[in-house]
Design a protein around this motif. Structure first.
Motif, PDB file in Angstrom:
ATOM      1  N   VAL A   1     -14.765   7.312   9.640  1.00 54.37           N
ATOM      2  CA  VAL A   1     -14.297   7.830   8.407  1.00 54.37           C
ATOM      3  C   VAL A   1     -13.205   6.832   8.142  1.00 54.37           C
ATOM      4  O   VAL A   1     -12.412   6.107   9.170  1.00 54.37           O
ATOM      5  N   ARG A   2     -13.185   5.910   6.958  1.00 56.44           N
ATOM      6  CA  ARG A   2     -12.538   4.666   6.709  1.00 56.44           C
ATOM      7  C   ARG A   2     -11.413   5.452   5.879  1.00 56.44           C
ATOM      8  O   ARG A   2     -11.382   6.004   4.905  1.00 56.44           O
ATOM      9  N   PHE A   3     -10.499   4.483   6.380  1.00 55.40           N
ATOM     10  CA  PHE A   3      -9.498   4.515   5.334  1.00 55.40           C
ATOM     11  C   PHE A   3      -8.747   3.484   4.513  1.00 55.40           C
ATOM     12  O   PHE A   3      -9.208   2.238   5.123  1.00 55.40           O
ATOM     13  N   THR A   4      -8.474   3.881   2.698  1.00 55.50           N
ATOM     14  CA  THR A   4      -7.672   2.653   2.527  1.00 55.50           C
ATOM     15  C   THR A   4      -5.872   2.684   2.189  1.00 55.50           C
ATOM     16  O   THR A   4      -5.673   3.800   2.711  1.00 55.50           O
ATOM     17  N   GLY A   5      -5.516   1.285   1.845  1.00 53.80           N
ATOM     18  CA  GLY A   5      -4.117   1.397   1.854  1.00 53.80           C
ATOM     19  C   GLY A   5      -3.349   1.716   3.414  1.00 53.80           C
ATOM     20  O   GLY A   5      -2.399   1.422   3.271  1.00 53.80           O
ATOM     21  N   VAL A   6      -3.971   1.150   4.599  1.00 55.56           N
ATOM     22  CA  VAL A   6      -3.443   0.928   5.098  1.00 55.56           C
ATOM     23  C   VAL A   6      -2.118  -0.383   5.868  1.00 55.56           C
ATOM     24  O   VAL A   6      -3.184  -1.453   5.362  1.00 55.56           O
ATOM     25  N   THR A   7      -1.463  -0.244   6.237  1.00 58.38           N
ATOM     26  CA  THR A   7      -0.409  -1.706   6.765  1.00 58.38           C
ATOM     27  C   THR A   7      -0.879  -1.360   7.654  1.00 58.38           C
ATOM     28  O   THR A   7      -0.663  -0.680   8.797  1.00 58.38           O
ATOM     29  N   GLY A   8      -1.305  -2.961   8.426  1.00 59.25           N
ATOM     30  CA  GLY A   8      -1.343  -2.545   9.683  1.00 59.25           C
ATOM     31  C   GLY A   8      -2.902  -2.411  10.277  1.00 59.25           C
ATOM     32  O   GLY A   8      -4.136  -2.044   9.947  1.00 59.25           O
TER      33      GLY A   8
ATOM     34  N   ILE B   1     -10.841   8.636  17.726  1.00 60.87           N
ATOM     35  CA  ILE B   1      -9.981   7.765  17.754  1.00 60.87           C
ATOM     36  C   ILE B   1      -9.548   6.308  17.054  1.00 60.87           C
ATOM     37  O   ILE B   1     -11.092   5.872  16.322  1.00 60.87           O
ATOM     38  N   PRO B   2      -9.016   6.362  16.788  1.00 57.86           N
ATOM     39  CA  PRO B   2      -8.306   5.007  15.261  1.00 57.86           C
ATOM     40  C   PRO B   2      -8.847   3.694  16.096  1.00 57.86           C
ATOM     41  O   PRO B   2      -8.910   3.718  17.494  1.00 57.86           O
ATOM     42  N   ASP B   3      -9.154   3.045  15.144  1.00 60.14           N
ATOM     43  CA  ASP B   3      -9.268   1.643  15.669  1.00 60.14           C
ATOM     44  C   ASP B   3      -9.129   1.054  13.924  1.00 60.14           C
ATOM     45  O   ASP B   3     -10.453   0.691  13.199  1.00 60.14           O
ATOM     46  N   GLY B   4      -8.402   0.335  13.988  1.00 64.85           N
ATOM     47  CA  GLY B   4      -8.097  -0.315  12.925  1.00 64.85           C
ATOM     48  C   GLY B   4      -8.276   0.518  11.828  1.00 64.85           C
ATOM     49  O   GLY B   4      -6.919   1.271  11.651  1.00 64.85           O
ATOM     50  N   ASN B   5      -8.187   0.322  10.942  1.00 66.82           N
ATOM     51  CA  ASN B   5      -8.015   1.290   9.745  1.00 66.82           C
ATOM     52  C   ASN B   5      -9.710   2.255   9.827  1.00 66.82           C
ATOM     53  O   ASN B   5     -10.117   3.103   8.195  1.00 66.82           O
ATOM     54  N   VAL B   6     -10.063   2.568  10.906  1.00 67.45           N
ATOM     55  CA  VAL B   6     -10.638   3.643  10.821  1.00 67.45           C
ATOM     56  C   VAL B   6     -11.127   4.751  11.714  1.00 67.45           C
ATOM     57  O   VAL B   6      -9.965   3.663  12.519  1.00 67.45           O
TER      58      VAL B   6
ATOM     59  N   PRO C   1       0.430  -0.929   0.067  1.00 70.24           N
ATOM     60  CA  PRO C   1       0.180   0.205  -0.220  1.00 70.24           C
ATOM     61  C   PRO C   1       1.214   1.431   0.410  1.00 70.24           C
ATOM     62  O   PRO C   1       1.767   1.311   0.261  1.00 70.24           O
ATOM     63  N   VAL C   2       0.291   2.628  -0.787  1.00 66.55           N
ATOM     64  CA  VAL C   2       1.512   3.494  -0.752  1.00 66.55           C
ATOM     65  C   VAL C   2       1.027   4.480   0.671  1.00 66.55           C
ATOM     66  O   VAL C   2       2.085   5.069   0.878  1.00 66.55           O
ATOM     67  N   GLY C   3      -0.480   3.731   1.615  1.00 63.95           N
ATOM     68  CA  GLY C   3       0.022   4.332   2.277  1.00 63.95           C
ATOM     69  C   GLY C   3      -1.720   5.100   2.952  1.00 63.95           C
ATOM     70  O   GLY C   3      -2.506   4.652   1.732  1.00 63.95           O
ATOM     71  N   PRO C   4      -1.807   5.424   3.860  1.00 66.06           N
ATOM     72  CA  PRO C   4      -3.901   5.589   3.966  1.00 66.06           C
ATOM     73  C   PRO C   4      -4.532   6.604   3.390  1.00 66.06           C
ATOM     74  O   PRO C   4      -3.608   7.868   3.441  1.00 66.06           O
ATOM     75  N   ALA C   5      -5.455   6.240   2.668  1.00 67.98           N
ATOM     76  CA  ALA C   5      -6.502   7.197   2.426  1.00 67.98           C
ATOM     77  C   ALA C   5      -7.903   7.651   2.598  1.00 67.98           C
ATOM     78  O   ALA C   5      -8.486   6.388   2.787  1.00 67.98           O
TER      79      ALA C   5
ATOM     80  N   GLU D   1       0.975   1.180  10.296  1.00 68.52           N
ATOM     81  CA  GLU D   1       2.722   0.378  10.744  1.00 68.52           C
ATOM     82  C   GLU D   1       3.714   0.675   9.870  1.00 68.52           C
ATOM     83  O   GLU D   1       4.300  -0.059  10.765  1.00 68.52           O
ATOM     84  N   ALA D   2       3.206   0.955   8.778  1.00 71.93           N
ATOM     85  CA  ALA D   2       4.719   1.356   8.042  1.00 71.93           C
ATOM     86  C   ALA D   2       5.121   2.487   8.456  1.00 71.93           C
ATOM     87  O   ALA D   2       5.944   3.244   7.622  1.00 71.93           O
ATOM     88  N   LEU D   3       4.646   3.279   9.294  1.00 70.05           N
ATOM     89  CA  LEU D   3       5.310   5.213   9.353  1.00 70.05           C
ATOM     90  C   LEU D   3       4.712   5.297   8.630  1.00 70.05           C
ATOM     91  O   LEU D   3       5.397   6.280   8.016  1.00 70.05           O
ATOM     92  N   LEU D   4       3.562   5.539   7.653  1.00 69.46           N
ATOM     93  CA  LEU D   4       3.068   6.388   6.722  1.00 69.46           C
ATOM     94  C   LEU D   4       1.770   7.037   7.088  1.00 69.46           C
ATOM     95  O   LEU D   4       0.265   6.352   7.912  1.00 69.46           O
ATOM     96  N   PRO D   5       1.653   8.581   7.323  1.00 71.18           N
ATOM     97  CA  PRO D   5       0.656   8.898   7.250  1.00 71.18           C
ATOM     98  C   PRO D   5      -0.647   9.588   6.511  1.00 71.18           C
ATOM     99  O   PRO D   5      -0.035   8.977   5.588  1.00 71.18           O
ATOM    100  N   PRO D   6      -1.841   9.764   7.144  1.00 69.46           N
ATOM    101  CA  PRO D   6      -2.508   9.539   5.487  1.00 69.46           C
ATOM    102  C   PRO D   6      -2.526  11.616   5.671  1.00 69.46           C
ATOM    103  O   PRO D   6      -2.229  12.157   6.454  1.00 69.46           O
ATOM    104  N   GLY D   7      -2.223  11.606   4.276  1.00 72.01           N
ATOM    105  CA  GLY D   7      -2.730  13.496   4.149  1.00 72.01           C
ATOM    106  C   GLY D   7      -4.333  13.979   4.987  1.00 72.01           C
ATOM    107  O   GLY D   7      -5.030  13.116   4.628  1.00 72.01           O
ATOM    108  N   PRO D   8      -3.518  15.151   4.661  1.00 73.50           N
ATOM    109  CA  PRO D   8      -4.915  16.222   4.514  1.00 73.50           C
ATOM    110  C   PRO D   8      -6.274  15.627   3.532  1.00 73.50           C
ATOM    111  O   PRO D   8      -5.920  15.267   2.457  1.00 73.50           O
ATOM    112  N   PHE D   9      -7.595  16.026   3.747  1.00 76.01           N
ATOM    113  CA  PHE D   9      -8.813  15.644   3.161  1.00 76.01           C
ATOM    114  C   PHE D   9      -9.575  16.348   3.094  1.00 76.01           C
ATOM    115  O   PHE D   9      -9.564  17.092   4.601  1.00 76.01           O
ATOM    116  N   GLU D  10     -10.947  16.364   3.027  1.00 74.31           N
ATOM    117  CA  GLU D  10     -12.388  16.569   3.744  1.00 74.31           C
ATOM    118  C   GLU D  10     -13.310  16.252   2.809  1.00 74.31           C
ATOM    119  O   GLU D  10     -13.028  16.123   1.414  1.00 74.31           O
ATOM    120  N   LEU D  11     -14.281  15.511   3.522  1.00 74.54           N
ATOM    121  CA  LEU D  11     -14.883  14.163   2.961  1.00 74.54           C
ATOM    122  C   LEU D  11     -16.614  15.039   3.577  1.00 74.54           C
ATOM    123  O   LEU D  11     -16.981  15.068   4.246  1.00 74.54           O
TER     124      LEU D  11
END
Length: 639
Positions: free
Chosen positions: A557-564, A593-598, A540-544, A626-636
């Motif tokens: 808020v659900r994210f894709t591209g999450v490692t772990g 509060i994060p929980d998995g990919n949410v 994965p490129v990173g959380p999106a 867990e790949a030490l990658l941050p989600p980027g800024p967004f508006e949804l």
């Protein structure tokens, strides 16, 4: 023996003139890297109508030169390897050769100053430079140039160089560190083409046909400029004048007494005037100089030379706009036909706009002059006056021939000459200069990717888009942010394109430096994105952020591209999430509060139609996977 027969026999004894050798395009110089896994286009020049045979690794193809003296062949695809010698031979065995060529992967790295940022200025530069010694990595840098029309060759000599401690210090740091990681994982030769220009907007990098939807007003103006620069400046000048008049209600080009004038200490950068008000001044300042001409001098016409001006100028002579240029290394020279000059007093007005760093005339005073055609040169080094524009009157319009903001000028000179050279992908790091630009950056980014893919004959060419790093003062509450809006446009542009990947850098910047030095991590993230988008790795490129929806008293808020899983560093809550209603005033920070990919946002009972994250010039965030990658800024929108 007759005289005619003697001449015939003498001519027969003289060897026929050897034909000139075909010429390989300079891209195919010694040490070049050719793209593996696809047909290899090779081109160059020769005499019109000449048959040219190109040979690489015992495979040959033949082409006949056209009337324009250009030829092209397409060699079959090859696997990674080498070294090889490339030979283009013509008549009478005349040939051009390029040796030590490798077949591997070629990456084009482009953008503005953060892509241009060199290895020698990066963190740990001394150690990284000393270790940069890989004969299977080759570097090529394109010099800064502009052109009013697409060029088939570069204005400056170009050549590939081996990666060594001597060649790497001035090369793009982000590009090199990306390649270093890719070499470790992909283990194939790499060719890196670096073509960047600091301070540039995106429009100059797009070919004119693709840019036309955004440049309809400017396309005709640019065509006029090619035919008649003064006429184009006159037409653009009305736009500039309207911009000034709408903000101030004055027309100093008609009557400069509308402004308050003071003697200019020296025709040099205003930071050096010794005036505390100009120590760190960025804004617009008018400069005025009067010069007296005789009737004979005025009748000749003249050339106005102002030297370098930092950053941009709109120049008037006797109330007529004669030039507008941008560039902290560009010497201003404006042709003045006789009809613009008059016997007696003539007035030169220069509106100088500076957005960063030094501002004003660069000097020295001796370079400022008015050269009468066929006559003497009058010094303009002293006698200037200045007037500071009202606060907030900044960012004047820029013309389509502006090297840094105009339509297609950089593409024409720095991308078009690459022709259909084979690429594995492109890395694009740009956007700082488009912050605040209300035209659609995401659409322009799409046009850039489409136009480059068309040129490189690669419809699915992968693009890696670096989202802007954090820069600016921290904030204590939600507020509008031009930087966040630009990052959102980058996110949207990358999301729309199935062959693009977004590389987040908003946690790698410096609050007080627009050019952060940690390019190693930018390179690491670029390489990870490349492995995903160009090499097909299951990485994965990173959380999106994907969706935001209501659920049992919360917004999820659900994210894709999450490692772990997503993890908040140094706490149990994730920072920088906002809930917003319809207007800016409704935005407030949310408990997250994060929980998995949410990430679960507490519903505070107040109206909320959208979620924003890291909506700031310099957001403070603590959410990573867990790949030490941050989600980027967004508006949804909240569903």
């Amino acid at each position: 023996m007759t005289r005619r027969l003697s001449l015939f026999l003498a001519a027969a004894l003289v060897p026929a003139a050897a034909g000139a050798a075909p010429v390989l395009d300079p891209l195919f110089s010694d040490h070049a890297v050719l793209q593996r896994g696809k047909p290899i286009a090779v081109w160059g020049t020769a005499d019109p109508g000449e048959k040219v045979t190109v040979t690489l690794a015992a495979v040959s193809r033949t082409a006949t030169t056209g009337k324009d003296g250009r030829w092209r062949v397409d060699l079959p695809s090859m696997q990674a390897g080498g070294p090889y010698t490339l030979v283009a031979s013509g008549k009478d065995a005349a040939a051009a050769r390029a040796s030590d060529l490798l077949v591997g992967d070629v990456w084009l790295c482009s953008g503005q100053s953060n892509m241009e940022y060199p290895v020698r200025r990066a963190l740990n530069a001394d150690t990284d430079i000393a270790a940069a010694n890989d004969p299977e990595v080759r570097l090529l840098t394109v010099q800064r140039r502009t052109s009013l029309s697409p060029q088939s060759k570069f204005a400056d000599a170009i050549a590939w160089s081996l990666l060594t401690p001597e060649s790497v210090p001035g090369f793009s740091a982000a590009c090199y560190f990306m390649a270093r990681d890719l070499r470790a994982s992909e283990k194939v030769p790499l060719g890196l083409i670096h073509s960047s220009w600091g301070g540039t907007q995106i429009s100059p990098w797009i070919d004119l046909t693709s840019a036309e939807p955004f440049e309809k007003e400017n396309a005709g103006l640019l065509a006029l400029y090619q035919r008649d620069p003064l006429a184009a400046n006159l037409r653009f000048g009305t736009r500039w004048e309207s911009w000034w008049k709408e903000r101030t209600g004055t027309e100093p080009w008609r009557d400069s007494r509308a402004l308050a004038w003071k003697p200019m200490p020296t025709a040099a950068y205003w930071e050096g005037w010794g005036d505390p008000a100009f120590k760190d001044y960025n804004g617009l300042v008018w400069a005025r100089r009067k010069v007296t001409l005789t009737a004979a001098e005025a009748a000749w016409g003249a050339t106005l030379s102002l030297g370098v001006i930092d950053d941009a100028d709109e120049t008037f002579v006797n109330g007529v706009p004669v030039g507008n240029s941008f560039g902290w290394d560009l010497k201003r020279q404006y042709k003045l036909p006789a009809r613009l000059l008059r016997a007696g007093e003539n007035e030169i007005l220069v509106a100088i706009a500076d957005s960063w760093g030094y501002g004003g005339f660069q000097g020295p005073a001796s370079v400022l002059s008015l050269a009468i055609a066929g006559g003497e040169t009058k010094s303009l080094g002293d006698g200037w006056e200045y007037s500071v524009a009202p606060a907030g009157v900044t960012d004047p319009p820029r013309p389509p021939w502006d090297s840094n903001a105009g339509a297609s000028l950089i593409y024409n000179a720095m991308i078009a000459p690459l022709g259909p050279y084979g690429l594995k992908g492109a890395a694009w790091y740009q956007g700082e200069s488009d912050v605040g630009n209300n035209r659609p950056y995401a659409a322009k980014l799409g046009a850039l990717m489409a136009s480059w893919r068309k040129q490189f004959e690669a419809p699915k060419l992968p693009f890696l888009i670096v989202s802007l790093a954090n820069y600016g003062a921290p904030q204590t509450g939600p507020r509008p942010s031009g930087w966040a809006e630009l990052r959102e446009q980058q996110r949207i542009g990358a999301r729309r394109d199935p062959d693009a990947a977004l590389v987040v850098a908003m946690d790698l910047g410096e609050r007080t430096d627009i050019h952060p030095a940690n390019k190693q991590e930018v390179g690491r993230r670029l390489a990870r994105a490349a492995r995903h988008a160009a090499y097909g790795h299951d990485e994965p490129v990173g959380p999106a952020a994907a969706t935001a929806e209501r659920s049992a008293g919360a917004i999820l808020v659900r994210f894709t591209g999450v490692t772990g899983k997503l993890v908040p560093w140094s706490g149990t809550r994730a920072l920088a999430f906002e809930l917003c209603g319809e207007d800016q005033q409704s935005c407030r920070y949310a408990d997250a509060i994060p929980d998995g990919n949410v990430v679960r946002l507490a519903d505070d009972g107040r109206p909320a139609t959208r979620v924003r994250y890291a909506w700031s010039e310099a957001p403070v965030t603590n959410l990573y996977d867990e790949a030490l990658l941050p989600p980027g800024p967004f508006e949804l929108p909240i569903r």
